[in-house]
Design a protein around this motif. Structure first.
Motif, PDB file in Angstrom:
ATOM      1  N   SER A  86      57.094  20.951 -84.746  1.00 59.30           N
ATOM      2  CA  SER A  86      57.826  22.353 -84.649  1.00 59.30           C
ATOM      3  C   SER A  86      56.938  23.221 -83.656  1.00 59.30           C
ATOM      4  O   SER A  86      57.446  23.888 -82.593  1.00 59.30           O
ATOM      5  N   ARG A  87      55.533  23.001 -83.802  1.00 60.80           N
ATOM      6  CA  ARG A  87      54.987  23.853 -82.976  1.00 60.80           C
ATOM      7  C   ARG A  87      54.719  23.344 -81.388  1.00 60.80           C
ATOM      8  O   ARG A  87      54.479  24.020 -80.506  1.00 60.80           O
ATOM      9  N   TYR A  88      54.978  22.032 -81.233  1.00 57.11           N
ATOM     10  CA  TYR A  88      55.198  21.526 -79.807  1.00 57.11           C
ATOM     11  C   TYR A  88      56.384  21.815 -79.066  1.00 57.11           C
ATOM     12  O   TYR A  88      56.483  22.490 -78.217  1.00 57.11           O
ATOM     13  N   ASP A 132      45.502  17.882 -84.035  1.00 59.98           N
ATOM     14  CA  ASP A 132      45.397  19.157 -83.458  1.00 59.98           C
ATOM     15  C   ASP A 132      44.844  19.323 -82.058  1.00 59.98           C
ATOM     16  O   ASP A 132      45.087  20.127 -81.235  1.00 59.98           O
ATOM     17  N   LYS A 167      48.180  23.042 -74.722  1.00 59.62           N
ATOM     18  CA  LYS A 167      48.209  24.247 -74.507  1.00 59.62           C
ATOM     19  C   LYS A 167      47.340  25.144 -73.639  1.00 59.62           C
ATOM     20  O   LYS A 167      47.558  26.013 -72.995  1.00 59.62           O
ATOM     21  N   LYS A 213      58.387  24.633 -80.363  1.00 52.66           N
ATOM     22  CA  LYS A 213      58.328  26.220 -80.114  1.00 52.66           C
ATOM     23  C   LYS A 213      57.281  26.373 -79.137  1.00 52.66           C
ATOM     24  O   LYS A 213      57.400  27.634 -78.419  1.00 52.66           O
ATOM     25  N   GLY A 214      56.338  25.594 -78.886  1.00 52.34           N
ATOM     26  CA  GLY A 214      55.082  25.966 -77.994  1.00 52.34           C
ATOM     27  C   GLY A 214      55.604  25.868 -76.485  1.00 52.34           C
ATOM     28  O   GLY A 214      54.815  26.327 -75.753  1.00 52.34           O
ATOM     29  N   TYR A 227      50.593  27.450 -90.272  1.00 51.71           N
ATOM     30  CA  TYR A 227      49.390  26.321 -89.998  1.00 51.71           C
ATOM     31  C   TYR A 227      48.084  26.924 -89.453  1.00 51.71           C
ATOM     32  O   TYR A 227      46.956  26.199 -89.681  1.00 51.71           O
TER      33      TYR A 227
END
Length: 356
Positions: free
Chosen positions: A92-94, A67, A74, A96-97, A343
């Motif tokens: 996915s967060r990487y 995290d 970010k 999509k981010g 999340y």
């Protein structure tokens, strides 16, 4: 706009040997790169061959949590990182981010040799169909314990047992910790990463009740290993490192809970703002991570397996069994963590647990 740090400017200008990419083409001169990774993945002896071959020094910035790595990307706090180590479960967060650079797999020949389980993973691709991460290392996260202090093999319930108050440890990682609470509550393994709001709230209560029983929430595997060695911790949800380091000097055990063995897979990636020169080195480094030199070093030095079978036949049957490549069917029994769509709610709950 890309912000260049002083270190990037100096290292780019410094004289160093030409870099040879996978195809042997001459690359730009760069003196060093920084790899954000786990201390168990990035030992100096694992990358010495790459450094000798290319003349590029691989510096390490050891991670404290998955995290924290994402948050640093970010916020811009990870500006000095050239290579990254996101997990497959949180990919996915990487993607999509928008924090990662798309990778040209044509320049990573060993990527085509990955085991089928890691080929064509949708989670490492963006909506544009491009690949942003390359799985390179995998294994399982067991419960490690002092066999001289526990009469029977622990399970997840042991981590919540008041009998062992002050001797227990959990990793400081929301995804795994909350999932373990869910499994302890009896939630089916197929649903533990998609818990409903009420289930998540109950898992939080379980973890708040667990907190007084813990010696620590660990971040450094070296620190946890030392706590096992001194007897301050006798049972922890862990990486396998403490077992491997201490098993020859004391009675250690490595339990695989029936409720679900946590599998993990680390990936190679690069930040979106990396220069073209450093990205070329990054692709060569990714190919190295999937190749025989890193594969053999990490198998024998860390008891971990890379995602390609390139060194499998060089290992003894015992070495193959140690890193679970003697029977690839074991992957079917793994519980592969997947970051849920909500999340952010998990992170909020986890922070509230630690603050309680």
């Amino acid at each position: 706009m890309i912000t260049l740090t002083r270190r990037h400017m100096l290292s780019t200008l410094a004289a160093s040997p030409l870099i040879l990419g996978p195809a042997g083409a001459a690359r730009a001169k760069v003196a060093d790169v920084t790899w954000a990774t786990w201390e168990s993945n990035g030992k100096a002896e694992y990358t010495n061959t790459f450094e000798g071959r290319t003349g590029v020094k691989v510096r390490r910035s050891f991670l404290t949590s998955e995290d924290a790595q994402f948050a640093a990307l970010k916020s811009g706090a990870g500006v000095d990182w050239d290579f990254l180590n996101p997990s497959l479960n949180g990919s996915s967060r990487y993607v999509k981010g928008g924090v990662l650079k798309a990778l040209d797999l044509a320049k990573v020949p060993n990527a085509a040799r990955m085991y089928d389980a890691f080929q064509g993973q949708d989670r490492i691709k963006g909506a544009d169909g491009r690949t942003y991460m390359i799985p390179y290392l995998w294994g399982l996260n067991p419960i490690v314990y002092r066999a001289d202090r526990h009469e029977k093999e622990p399970d997840y319930g042991t981590l919540f047992d008041p009998k062992y108050k002050g001797q227990l440890a959990m990793r400081d990682y929301a995804l795994e910790a909350i999932a373990i609470a869910g499994l302890h509550m009896g939630i089916d393994r197929a649903k533990v990463f998609t818990m409903s709001g009420p289930e998540l709230a109950e898992a939080k209560k379980v973890l708040v009740a667990q907190k007084p029983l813990l010696r620590t929430y660990w971040q450094s595997i070296g620190d946890l290993t030392n706590l096992f060695a001194t007897g301050e911790v006798t049972c922890a949800f862990s990486w396998r490192v403490p077992y491997d380091v201490l098993k020859d000097t004391m009675k250690m055990g490595m339990a695989k809970p029936a409720a679900g063995i946590m599998g993990w897979c680390d990936c190679f990636a690069m930040p979106a703002g990396i220069s073209d020169e450093r990205a070329e080195i990054g692709l060569a480094f990714a190919d190295y991570l999937l190749g025989p030199d890193y594969g053999l070093a990490v198998a024998r030095g860390g008891n971990y397996a890379t995602t390609t079978p390139v060194i499998r036949d060089q290992l003894t049957p015992a070495e193959q069994a140690s890193i679970f490549v003697n029977d690839m069917g074991i992957m079917k029994d793994f519980l592969w963590p997947v970051a849920p769509p909500n999340y952010a709610d998990w992170l909020k709950a986890w922070n509230e647990v630690k603050a309680s």
